[in-house]
Write a protein that holds these residues in place. Structure first.
Motif, PDB file in Angstrom:
ATOM      1  N   VAL A   4      -0.599   2.258   7.305  1.00  0.00           N
ATOM      2  CA  VAL A   4      -1.105   1.691   6.054  1.00  0.00           C
ATOM      3  C   VAL A   4      -0.340   2.366   4.915  1.00  0.00           C
ATOM      4  CG1 VAL A   4      -3.102   1.349   4.558  1.00  0.00           C
ATOM      5  CG2 VAL A   4      -3.378   1.239   7.043  1.00  0.00           C
TER       6      VAL A   4
ATOM      7  N   LEU B 131      -7.470  -9.349   5.520  1.00  0.00           N
ATOM      8  CA  LEU B 131      -6.656  -8.266   6.057  1.00  0.00           C
ATOM      9  C   LEU B 131      -5.477  -8.832   6.845  1.00  0.00           C
ATOM     10  CD1 LEU B 131      -9.566  -6.009   7.383  1.00  0.00           C
ATOM     11  CD2 LEU B 131      -8.608  -6.134   5.053  1.00  0.00           C
TER      12      LEU B 131
ATOM     13  N   LYS C 106     -14.942 -10.176   4.945  1.00  0.00           N
ATOM     14  CA  LYS C 106     -13.567  -9.962   5.390  1.00  0.00           C
ATOM     15  C   LYS C 106     -13.113 -11.027   6.392  1.00  0.00           C
ATOM     16  CE  LYS C 106     -13.338  -5.735   3.468  1.00  0.00           C
ATOM     17  NZ  LYS C 106     -12.416  -5.336   2.395  1.00  0.00           N
TER      18      LYS C 106
ATOM     19  N   SER D   7      -1.732   0.376  -0.273  1.00  0.00           N
ATOM     20  CA  SER D   7      -2.096  -0.911   0.336  1.00  0.00           C
ATOM     21  C   SER D   7      -3.600  -1.134   0.285  1.00  0.00           C
ATOM     22  CB  SER D   7      -1.630  -0.954   1.788  1.00  0.00           C
ATOM     23  OG  SER D   7      -2.201  -2.055   2.470  1.00  0.00           O
TER      24      SER D   7
ATOM     25  N   GLN E  59      -0.672  -5.410  -2.431  1.00  0.00           N
ATOM     26  CA  GLN E  59      -1.551  -6.387  -1.793  1.00  0.00           C
ATOM     27  C   GLN E  59      -0.725  -7.524  -1.194  1.00  0.00           C
ATOM     28  OE1 GLN E  59      -4.734  -8.105  -4.196  1.00  0.00           O
ATOM     29  NE2 GLN E  59      -4.768  -9.934  -2.892  1.00  0.00           N
TER      30      GLN E  59
ATOM     31  N   ALA F  61      -1.393  -3.713   6.881  1.00  0.00           N
ATOM     32  CA  ALA F  61      -0.935  -2.572   7.681  1.00  0.00           C
ATOM     33  C   ALA F  61       0.222  -3.011   8.558  1.00  0.00           C
ATOM     34  CB  ALA F  61      -2.075  -2.036   8.537  1.00  0.00           C
TER      35      ALA F  61
ATOM     36  N   GLN G 115      -8.668   2.277   9.007  1.00  0.00           N
ATOM     37  CA  GLN G 115      -8.369   2.485   7.588  1.00  0.00           C
ATOM     38  C   GLN G 115      -8.744   1.269   6.745  1.00  0.00           C
ATOM     39  OE1 GLN G 115      -4.626   4.776   6.550  1.00  0.00           O
ATOM     40  NE2 GLN G 115      -4.263   4.452   8.737  1.00  0.00           N
ATOM     41  N   LEU G 116      -8.394   0.087   7.209  1.00  0.00           N
ATOM     42  CA  LEU G 116      -8.626  -1.113   6.398  1.00  0.00           C
ATOM     43  C   LEU G 116     -10.102  -1.444   6.264  1.00  0.00           C
ATOM     44  CD1 LEU G 116      -5.704  -3.412   7.607  1.00  0.00           C
ATOM     45  CD2 LEU G 116      -5.863  -2.124   5.457  1.00  0.00           C
TER      46      LEU G 116
ATOM     47  N   ASN H  69      -4.867  -4.271   1.614  1.00  0.00           N
ATOM     48  CA  ASN H  69      -5.295  -5.233   2.629  1.00  0.00           C
ATOM     49  C   ASN H  69      -4.287  -5.460   3.750  1.00  0.00           C
ATOM     50  OD1 ASN H  69      -3.368  -6.705   1.169  1.00  0.00           O
ATOM     51  ND2 ASN H  69      -4.509  -8.634   1.347  1.00  0.00           N
TER      52      ASN H  69
END
Length: 586
Positions: free
Chosen positions: A482, A284, A23, A486, A262, A490, A519-520, A488
């Motif tokens: 989010v 992200l 990430k 979704s 996305q 917020a 969340q992500l 990726n």
């Protein structure tokens, strides 16, 4: 993501999320929401700081949490933040951020400071040029006004959507001390959101008793930039986070469908050069949308602050994004009427001992003591501007000379002529604003001009959007942190929707950053639930008693029935609670 209560979750250390090594994270804005979101990605998500980039339009971090000394102008604070012990996400963050003042965390520093020097106000309001308004801690809510509050408290959120405060409260309520305390403390206007008013009542019901004297509040040692932003900024730099200042994000490309959303590319202008970066599923994006301090304009001692209604990058970005998907919210609800969202503040710095003598006379404390001074705002109740002012612990800036006092002044009615200056605050120079303040402080009229010119300096600041989040709204006007689908990205900050808290607090910014990060990255630890005082019968009874100014409830019906009812309440939990909080006589 889920919510939790108690030490079991609060002290837990989550395991490393699956796939976190692949990430990266990008943040739009470097206000508290972004800074905290980055910290949670690092601390709880174990994402290396070197994989995080924060894009900021200005040349320094912090957003609305400011405090700076401007060359040739002086000290500037656009506003101040009031905190309390139940800012669960805020303190969860700062328990692990090293203090720059003590050997411990920022939370340790704050906790010890407020233990040793608890906050309270000895004079909440004045009238007749600095005389005690004798509010005496009373709310002065008559029966009709009390019923107004109960009705709003019991109403559903849906019933309060898109309604103004003056549509649900009566004139009896607006004539009360309660409304004076409330509106000047939180900057509510009568045309603001009844829903936000309701949410505030629920959120802070446990602090109703502390509303008249601010005994429920806690403050930092210095301005919020030096006490909150700098320690967090320094820690993030040490973790390897990259900050790109002088960088305005202008657009984001998305791949949008009914079930999947996305973010694909960020577009920006950095130091005058257009650029951007492509994003994959593992990249992200956490975006701060809107801004209460956007387009702030500073005047100086001899120049009024201007109302800047021109392009507003933070709002323009949200407008651009909102046009792409209904789930991204409706920015015009909040930023579409500057005349209803603006007000002005000013930072006065005293240069000798003469003005502080008048401060001490009103607040009943030595402003040079290093301890609590006013304990919160003092409102000139009969001011045409509805002017309030506060002196926090001094020095308020680390580089502030010991013989100077920094005062923050603000007014809710910036378009009404003053009582001394006879001009609107919006038209006034810093010197003229100081004159109006000194007038309501009780300075002899013959001394006002000279003290404003030679014993102080003042920097006014006009903020077009400062109460934009209080505009009447409904569900969907703010996007979810989010959005559904979704993969990726917020939305964070004061204009994203968690549904769990009320805005215009440091807690709300940190909560949105925490919820986005959790969340992500699918972090396996609960986000702290909002303190549930609104469901605590003891808090509700205590608030009821205080809202009635301690007056017991007059039980209806014939005397014989009242005696029978009182007899049945003796010796049981309900009766004891009602008597403990003074709602029925003993």
């Amino acid at each position: 993501m889920y919510y939790s209560n108690g030490n079991y979750e609060a002290f837990a250390r989550p395991r490393k999320p699956a796939g976190v090594e692949q990430k990266t994270a990008w943040f739009v804005g470097s206000g508290l929401a972004s800074l905290s979101g980055a910290a949670f990605l690092i601390r709880d998500g174990q994402l290396p700081g070197s994989k995080i980039t924060i894009l900021e339009e200005l040349k320094l971090p912090g957003g609305a949490l400011d405090g700076i000394k401007k060359p040739k102008k002086g000290f500037v604070i656009r506003g101040g933040r009031e905190m309390e012990n139940h800012f669960e996400c805020l303190w969860d963050l700062y328990r692990t951020i090293p203090s720059m003042e003590v050997d411990g965390s920022v939370l340790d520093e704050f906790y010890w400071l407020n233990k040793d020097d608890p906050n309270s106000s000895l004079q909440r309001a004045t009238v007749d040029r600095g005389q005690d308004a004798h509010t005496d801690g009373l709310f002065t809510l008559n029966e009709k006004a009390q019923k107004d509050i109960i009705k709003i408290f019991l109403a559903s959120r849906e019933e309060m959507e898109d309604k103004r405060i003056d549509e649900v409260f009566s004139e009896d309520f607006f004539a009360s001390n309660f409304w004076m305390y409330w509106r000047t403390m939180f900057a509510f206007e009568e045309w603001h959101s009844a829903l936000e008013m309701k949410l505030y009542l629920h959120r802070f019901i446990h602090h109703i008793g502390g509303l008249p004297d601010f005994s429920a509040l806690k403050f930092t040692k210095f301005n919020q930039y030096e006490s909150l932003v700098l320690p967090l900024y320094q820690w993030l730099l040490e973790q390897g986070v990259t900050f790109k200042f002088d960088t305005t994000v202008t657009d984001v490309d998305f791949d949008l469908s009914a079930k999947r959303k996305q973010a694909k590319r960020i577009h920006w202008v950095s130091e005058g050069v257009e650029g951007g970066v492509d994003l994959g599923e593992n990249d992200l994006l956490l975006m701060t949308i809107g801004s209460l301090t956007e387009n702030s304009d500073e005047g100086d001692q001899h120049t009024p602050a201007k109302l800047n209604t021109g392009p507003a990058p933070a709002w323009d970005l949200w407008r651009t994004l909102a046009a792409k998907d209904p789930a991204f919210g409706h920015p015009e609800v909040f930023a579409g009427d500057i005349e209803k969202t603006k007000w002005e503040s000013a930072t006065v710095t005293t240069l000798d001992q003469r003005i502080p003598e008048y401060i001490q006379k009103i607040c009943k404390r030595d402003p040079f003591s290093g301890k609590v001074v006013t304990g919160g705002i003092v409102t000139a109740k009969d001011s045409s501007w509805l002017l309030s002012w506060t002196v926090n612990r001094q020095p308020h800036f680390k580089q502030q000379p010991k013989d100077q006092i920094v005062v923050w002044v603000y007014s809710l009615f910036v378009d009404v002529p003053g009582d001394y200056v006879k001009k609107t605050m919006q038209e006034c120079t810093g010197e003229e604003i100081t004159q109006e303040w000194l007038y309501h402080m009780g300075v002899p009229v013959e001394d006002i001009a000279e003290l404003a010119a030679n014993a102080s300096t003042c920097v006014p600041c006009m903020m077009p959007y400062v109460t934009s989040f209080f505009m009447p709204r409904k569900a969907g006007d703010r996007p979810q942190v989010v959005p559904e689908g979704s993969v990726n990205f917020a939305f964070i900050g004061q204009f994203s929707e968690t549904g769990r808290d009320c805005i215009f607090t440091t807690e709300y910014s940190v909560r949105t950053g925490m919820e986005a990060a959790y969340q992500l990255l699918d972090i396996e630890r609960g986000v702290p639930e909002v303190f549930a005082s609104t469901y605590d019968v003891r808090s509700l009874l205590a608030a009821t008693s205080r809202l009635r100014d301690g007056e017991a409830i007059d039980l209806p019906g014939p005397q014989i029935l009242r005696k029978r009812l009182m007899k049945r309440l003796e010796g049981n939990e309900i009766g004891e609670l009602l008597m403990e909080f003074g709602l029925i006589g003993k």
